[in-house]
Design a protein around this motif. Sequence first.
Motif, short mmCIF file in Angstrom:
data_model
loop_
_atom_site.label_atom_id
_atom_site.label_comp_id
_atom_site.label_asym_id
_atom_site.label_seq_id
_atom_site.Cartn_x
_atom_site.Cartn_y
_atom_site.Cartn_z
N ARG A 88 -75.58 4.60 9.76
CA ARG A 88 -74.20 4.14 10.22
C ARG A 88 -73.68 3.67 9.08
O ARG A 88 -72.54 4.32 9.03
CB ARG A 88 -74.49 3.08 11.59
N CYS A 89 -73.49 2.66 8.05
CA CYS A 89 -72.79 2.29 7.23
C CYS A 89 -72.97 3.90 6.04
O CYS A 89 -71.71 4.04 5.86
CB CYS A 89 -74.24 1.49 6.43
N PHE A 90 -73.53 4.25 5.75
CA PHE A 90 -73.66 5.49 4.68
C PHE A 90 -73.04 6.88 5.33
O PHE A 90 -72.01 7.16 4.78
CB PHE A 90 -75.26 6.03 4.95
N GLN A 91 -73.46 6.41 6.84
CA GLN A 91 -71.97 7.53 7.27
C GLN A 91 -70.41 7.35 7.16
O GLN A 91 -69.82 8.46 6.88
CB GLN A 91 -72.35 8.29 9.07
N VAL A 92 -70.61 6.35 7.23
CA VAL A 92 -68.39 5.37 6.87
C VAL A 92 -68.01 6.10 5.56
O VAL A 92 -67.25 6.59 5.16
CB VAL A 92 -69.04 3.88 6.94
N CYS A 93 -69.94 5.53 4.80
CA CYS A 93 -68.77 5.42 3.83
C CYS A 93 -69.30 7.70 3.29
O CYS A 93 -67.83 7.40 2.72
CB CYS A 93 -69.98 4.71 2.32
N VAL A 122 -67.36 4.84 -0.18
CA VAL A 122 -67.34 3.41 -0.24
C VAL A 122 -66.92 3.01 1.34
O VAL A 122 -66.12 3.56 1.84
CB VAL A 122 -66.06 2.97 -0.80
N CYS A 123 -67.15 2.31 1.58
CA CYS A 123 -65.72 0.91 2.51
C CYS A 123 -65.85 -0.47 2.20
O CYS A 123 -64.33 -0.40 2.22
CB CYS A 123 -67.37 1.25 3.80
N GLY A 124 -66.39 -1.28 2.40
CA GLY A 124 -66.48 -2.34 1.92
C GLY A 124 -65.57 -3.25 2.73
O GLY A 124 -64.60 -4.13 2.54
N LYS A 125 -65.01 -3.00 3.86
CA LYS A 125 -64.05 -3.28 4.90
C LYS A 125 -65.11 -5.27 5.54
O LYS A 125 -64.81 -5.81 5.61
CB LYS A 125 -64.32 -2.75 6.30
N CYS A 126 -66.65 -4.90 5.48
CA CYS A 126 -67.03 -6.11 6.11
C CYS A 126 -67.16 -7.14 4.33
O CYS A 126 -67.65 -8.57 4.25
CB CYS A 126 -68.93 -6.22 5.75
N VAL A 127 -66.27 -7.24 2.88
CA VAL A 127 -66.61 -8.35 2.25
C VAL A 127 -64.80 -7.96 1.83
O VAL A 127 -64.61 -9.39 2.03
CB VAL A 127 -66.53 -6.69 0.72
N ARG A 138 -65.23 -6.75 11.87
CA ARG A 138 -64.60 -6.31 11.04
C ARG A 138 -65.73 -4.83 10.69
O ARG A 138 -64.85 -4.02 10.55
CB ARG A 138 -64.13 -7.17 10.08
N CYS A 139 -66.85 -5.31 10.93
CA CYS A 139 -67.47 -3.57 10.56
C CYS A 139 -67.11 -2.00 11.53
O CYS A 139 -66.94 -2.89 12.41
CB CYS A 139 -68.57 -3.34 10.82
N PRO A 140 -66.28 -1.59 10.82
CA PRO A 140 -65.53 -0.54 11.87
C PRO A 140 -66.42 0.45 12.43
O PRO A 140 -66.92 1.20 13.34
CB PRO A 140 -64.90 0.82 11.08
N SER A 141 -67.98 0.62 12.25
CA SER A 141 -68.74 1.31 12.63
C SER A 141 -70.25 0.76 13.64
O SER A 141 -71.17 1.81 14.10
CB SER A 141 -69.54 2.26 11.34
N GLY A 142 -69.87 -0.38 13.63
CA GLY A 142 -71.53 -1.26 14.10
C GLY A 142 -72.90 -1.61 13.38
O GLY A 142 -73.61 -1.80 13.91
N ALA A 143 -72.31 -0.95 12.31
CA ALA A 143 -73.55 -0.98 11.10
C ALA A 143 -74.11 -2.41 10.51
O ALA A 143 -75.37 -2.92 10.83
CB ALA A 143 -73.32 -0.27 10.19
N LEU A 144 -72.85 -3.17 11.04
CA LEU A 144 -73.41 -5.03 10.81
C LEU A 144 -73.25 -5.26 12.61
O LEU A 144 -72.41 -5.73 12.79
CB LEU A 144 -72.68 -5.51 9.79
N THR A 145 -74.48 -5.43 12.36
CA THR A 145 -74.42 -6.66 14.13
C THR A 145 -74.64 -7.54 13.02
O THR A 145 -75.98 -7.91 12.32
CB THR A 145 -75.22 -6.31 15.02
N GLY A 174 -78.62 -7.73 12.26
CA GLY A 174 -79.92 -6.62 11.39
C GLY A 174 -78.47 -5.77 10.66
O GLY A 174 -76.89 -5.47 11.13
N PHE A 175 -78.77 -4.98 10.16
CA PHE A 175 -78.00 -3.66 8.99
C PHE A 175 -78.87 -2.50 9.29
O PHE A 175 -79.93 -2.31 9.00
CB PHE A 175 -77.96 -4.00 7.81
N ASP A 176 -77.79 -1.46 9.83
CA ASP A 176 -78.11 -0.22 10.23
C ASP A 176 -77.75 0.16 8.72
O ASP A 176 -76.71 0.83 8.71
CB ASP A 176 -77.60 0.25 10.97
S1 SF4 Z 1 -70.03 -0.87 4.32
FE1 SF4 Z 1 -68.30 -0.72 6.00
S2 SF4 Z 1 -69.83 0.48 6.88
FE2 SF4 Z 1 -70.30 -0.79 6.39
S3 SF4 Z 1 -71.18 -2.68 6.88
FE3 SF4 Z 1 -69.75 -3.05 5.63
S4 SF4 Z 1 -67.88 -2.62 7.07
FE4 SF4 Z 1 -69.77 -1.43 8.19
#
Ligand code: SF4
Length: 258
Positions: free
Chosen positions: A211-216, A245-250, A196-203, A206-208
Amino acid sequence: MKQFLRNEIQGFIGRYEKKIETKWGEPLAGFADADLSRLKQVISPQHASGSDVIPNPTVILAYFVPFQKEMAETNIGHGIASPQWALAYEETNAMFVELNRYLIKILADKGYRAAVSQEAGAFNREQLISNWSQRHIAYEAGLGTFGLNNMLITKKGCCGRINTIVTDLDVPPDRPMEEELCLYKRSGKCGLCVDRCPSGALTREGFDRERCFQVCRENAQIYTGYGNSYASAAGQPAEDTGSEVCGKCVAGMPCAFL
Ligand code: SF4
Ligand code: B12
Ligand code: SF4
């Protein structure tokens, strides 16, 4: 003491939520050893310890306040975060400031010293690392284990926020939880957070954080006007730079609410 503090937290948030949109579930509380010197190795040499906050600290109260399912469900699906999610983020951070003040006062009335780390309300915006890991302290306090989504998954799930107060309470620290709460870490199954992570930050590897911050940050350009709780919590002028914020991984994950 733990039950007393949990009741006080619950009583406070019950009164507080009457004035705002966001509602919360039943909080969790635990105690971590105030000596955090091992986090200087695990996280960074700059990570603070309990003794940077008050003299002769003993334990750090860590608490987790879950969101409510209905609110979290508004944030399921691709794209931008929901406005409800952004608002809940800001309202919860603002509530923490008041709740911490309240808890420090009731502990002072009982003859204990307690304070919040100045580092907790800030993070280095280049390295994207804080010198006060709320998550790791809550982990040490036995509140939960780390999921593949990087969140601390508690007995109440991972969909909520964490805060901590350093104290000189006369109670023993809790131990980290042994049971693994992430399905992927437990059995290799799930991984929905990665999908569900929209950016590929989460694999799965590991966690980038960049990339996550860019989405936030993208979401923060949309969600202005809800407050800037991080700056306010750190006692800085609260210029409204939007809600990061984002939170699509939650939201909507099997580990969101347990
Ligand atoms: S907060 Fe969003 S961008 Fe960051 S890891 Fe979770 S789903 Fe991916
Ligand atoms: C900087 C920051 C960000 C940055 C960088 C992200 C990052 N993960 O570092 C950005 C802006 C990108 C971000 C994004 C998000 N964040 Co943020 N963020 C923070 C902040 C301010 C500092 C985190 C930090 O740098 N800590 C130092 C690093 C090194 O430690 P750590 O992140 O805590 O990581 C530990 C674990 O990952 C651990 N770990 C991982 N696996 C395992 C396994 C074992 C066995 C052990 C021992 C440890 C371990 O290793 C680290 C050391 O222990 C904290 C608040 C705080 N002061 O702690 C919130 C915080 C981590 N964020 C939070 C949330 C909810 C989010 C978002 C969902 C955004 C949102 N609200 O919509 C996303 C999720 C991203 C993700 N999947 O991780 C919550 C997490 C709540 C929870 N249940 O865990 C926190 C705790 C805020 C809060 N007060 O509740 N965040
Ligand atoms: S969504 Fe699944 S894999 Fe991801 S953290 Fe939750 S339980 Fe673990």
